[in-house]
Write a protein that holds these residues in place. Structure first.
Motif, PDB file in Angstrom:
ATOM      1  N   PHE A  22      37.898  39.697  39.574  1.00  0.00           N
ATOM      2  CA  PHE A  22      37.826  39.923  37.645  1.00  0.00           C
ATOM      3  C   PHE A  22      37.828  40.711  37.077  1.00  0.00           C
ATOM      4  N   LYS A  23      38.879  40.071  36.549  1.00  0.00           N
ATOM      5  CA  LYS A  23      39.973  41.160  35.496  1.00  0.00           C
ATOM      6  C   LYS A  23      39.635  41.996  34.545  1.00  0.00           C
ATOM      7  N   GLY A  24      38.235  41.762  34.073  1.00  0.00           N
ATOM      8  CA  GLY A  24      37.439  42.512  33.117  1.00  0.00           C
ATOM      9  C   GLY A  24      37.839  41.561  31.760  1.00  0.00           C
ATOM     10  N   GLY A  25      38.699  40.545  31.417  1.00  0.00           N
ATOM     11  CA  GLY A  25      39.050  40.151  29.791  1.00  0.00           C
ATOM     12  C   GLY A  25      37.850  39.638  29.489  1.00  0.00           C
ATOM     13  N   SER A  26      36.709  38.802  29.746  1.00  0.00           N
ATOM     14  CA  SER A  26      35.542  39.350  28.932  1.00  0.00           C
ATOM     15  C   SER A  26      35.009  40.853  29.553  1.00  0.00           C
ATOM     16  N   SER A  27      33.071  40.319  29.069  1.00  0.00           N
ATOM     17  CA  SER A  27      32.389  41.467  29.744  1.00  0.00           C
ATOM     18  C   SER A  27      31.829  41.441  30.808  1.00  0.00           C
ATOM     19  N   PHE A  28      31.350  41.984  31.568  1.00  0.00           N
ATOM     20  CA  PHE A  28      30.755  41.581  32.819  1.00  0.00           C
ATOM     21  C   PHE A  28      29.660  40.995  32.504  1.00  0.00           C
ATOM     22  N   TYR A  29      29.123  41.125  32.086  1.00  0.00           N
ATOM     23  CA  TYR A  29      28.383  40.051  31.662  1.00  0.00           C
ATOM     24  C   TYR A  29      27.765  38.956  31.617  1.00  0.00           C
TER      25      TYR A  29
END
Lengths: 184, 182
Positions: free
Chosen positions: A63-70
Motif C-alpha cells: 500500500f503506497k498511499g495513492g488512495s486513503s487507507f479506508y
C-alpha cells in the motif's frame, strides 16, 4: 497523541502489529456494517470482515498511499463480500433462513424502528427488494446509505467512475422504488 | 410527462446526495418547487432513503466486537498455505480495477483466434474468407502440376495446368517456359 491512518500504516509496514490492531479497532464496525448490508448474515459477515482485515494485513506492504487507507480497505472488504454474496445466491434456501433470522432479531430489538404492521411489511419488503438487487447495485446502496460515502470514494472502492456510481444508484433506487411502490 | 421532468427526475437522487454541481443543484431545486409530480418523486425517494437507513443501520446494534481482533490475529498467526497466496493473486488479477488488462487481452485473443481459425477448421464459416486457391501434386510423370481455383458463390472450378520449370530443366535440359499451358 492520536496517529493518522497513514502513520499507522507506515508503522505496520515496519512490522508493528499493534499499529494494525489500532487500525482494526478504528474500522472494524464500519467494515462489518458494510459487509452485513451485503450479506445479511451476522456470522458470515463477521467472518468476511475478519478475513478482509487479514488480507489487508498481508497486502499492507504494497500500500503506497495513492488512495486513503479506508477506501483501500473497503475495496478489499466489498470485493470479498460481493464474492460471498454470489456464493450465497447459489444457495437461496440458506439465505432465506438467514434473512428470517435477521427479521426475527430485529423484531426483538427494544427500539424497533418499524413499530406498526404497515412498517413491518415495508421492512420485509425492503429486505426482499434489496436481496433482488445485483451485487453491484446493492454495494452502491450500502456504501451510500450506511456509510454516507461520496460518489468519488464509492467509485474508488468499486473500481468505477463517479458517473457509473451515479447511474448505478439511480437504477438501484428506481428498482427498489418500483418494488415498494405500495409502501412509499 | 414533460421531457424536462424526465431529465430532472433522473437527477433527484444525486441532488439529494449533494452530488450535483451548484448550477445543476439549483436547476433541480427550482424545478421541484414548481412541479408537484417531481415533488412527489422526491418525497418517495426520501422515504425510501429513510427506510433503507433504518433497516440497514439498525441491524447490528447488539453485536459485540470484543473478540474481533482475536479472530484477525488468529489468521495472522496461522501458517500461510501456498495455494491461498496463489489463488489470492489470481483473484486480485481478476478483480476491478486490475481487470482492465483483460479488455485488450480479449481483443487480441479474438483477432488471433479469427485469423488462425482457418488452420484449425478449414471449412468453418467463421474463418476469414480467402481465395480457394489450392495446389496439388503432379498428376503425371512429366513434371506437370495442376492447380484448382474454386469460387464457391458461382460454383465455378478452374483447373490450371502448368509446367514445373525446375523438374523440366532437370529431366530434359530444355529451356523452361514461364507461362502455364492450358
Amino acid at each position: 497523541m492520536e496517529f493518522s491512518d497513514w502513520d499507522l500504516v507506515q508503522k505496520c509496514q515496519a512490522g508493528e502489529t499493534s499499529a494494525f490492531q489500532e487500525l482494526v479497532s478504528r474500522y472494524q464496525q464500519k467494515i462489518f456494517m458494510v459487509v452485513l448490508g451485503l450479506l445479511r448474515d451476522r456470522e458470515d459477515s463477521m467472518d468476511v470482515a475478519q478475513e478482509a482485515f487479514f488480507r489487508a494485513y498481508r497486502k499492507i506492504k504494497g500500500f503506497k498511499g495513492g488512495s486513503s487507507f479506508y477506501t483501500w480497505l473497503y475495496r478489499i472488504a466489498v470485493n470479498m463480500a460481493i464474492d460471498a454474496q454470489r456464493r450465497q445466491k447459489r444457495n437461496p434456501l440458506e439465505f432465506r433462513e438467514n434473512m428470517d433470522e435477521v427479521l426475527e432479531e430485529q423484531n426483538e430489538l427494544e427500539k424497533d424502528p418499524f413499530s406498526n404492521a404497515h412498517d413491518k411489511e415495508l421492512r420485509a419488503g425492503l429486505f426482499a427488494a434489496i436481496n433482488d438487487l445485483t451485487a453491484e447495485h446493492k454495494a452502491v446502496i450500502i456504501l451510500r446509505t450506511v456509510e454516507g460515502l461520496p460518489y468519488k470514494d464509492i467509485g474508488e472502492i468499486l473500481g468505477c467512475s463517479e458517473g457509473t456510481v451515479m447511474s448505478r444508484l439511480h437504477y438501484a433506487r428506481k428498482k427498489l422504488q418500483g418494488k415498494l411502490k405500495a409502501f412509499l | 410527462m414533460m421531457k424536462r421532468c424526465e431529465e430532472l427526475r433522473d437527477r433527484i437522487g444525486a441532488w439529494m446526495d449533494g452530488e450535483l454541481s451548484r448550477s445543476g443543484a439549483e436547476e433541480v431545486r427550482v424545478h421541484l418547487e414548481s412541479c408537484p409530480a417531481c415533488g412527489e418523486q422526491r418525497r418517495q425517494l426520501e422515504k425510501l432513503q429513510a427506510s433503507l437507513k433504518a433497516v440497514l443501520v439498525a441491524g447490528p446494534s447488539n453485536v459485540s466486537f470484543e473478540r474481533f481482533w482475536f479472530g484477525v490475529e488468529q489468521r495472522i498467526n496461522r501458517k500461510p498455505v501456498w495455494h491461498e497466496d496463489f489463488f489470492g493473486w489470481v483473484h486480485d488479477l481478476l478483480t476491478p480495477p486490475q481487470l482492465a488488462w483483460l479488455v485488450p487481452a480479449v481483443i487480441i485473443l479474438v483477432l488471433t483466434g479469427v485469423f488462425s481459425l482457418e488452420s484449425f477448421f478449414p471449412g468453418s464459416r467463421l474463418a476469414v474468407q480467402r481465395n480457394n486457391f489450392a495446389a496439388v501434386e503432379s498428376i503425371d510423370g512429366f513434371g506437370r502440376n495442376v492447380a484448382l481455383l474454386r469460387e464457391d458463390e458461382t460454383k465455378t472450378t478452374i483447373i490450371w495446368l502448368y509446367q514445373n520449370q525446375e523438374g523440366e530443366d532437370e529431366s530434359t535440359g530444355e529451356k523452361s517456359e514461364s507461362s502455364p499451358s492450358f
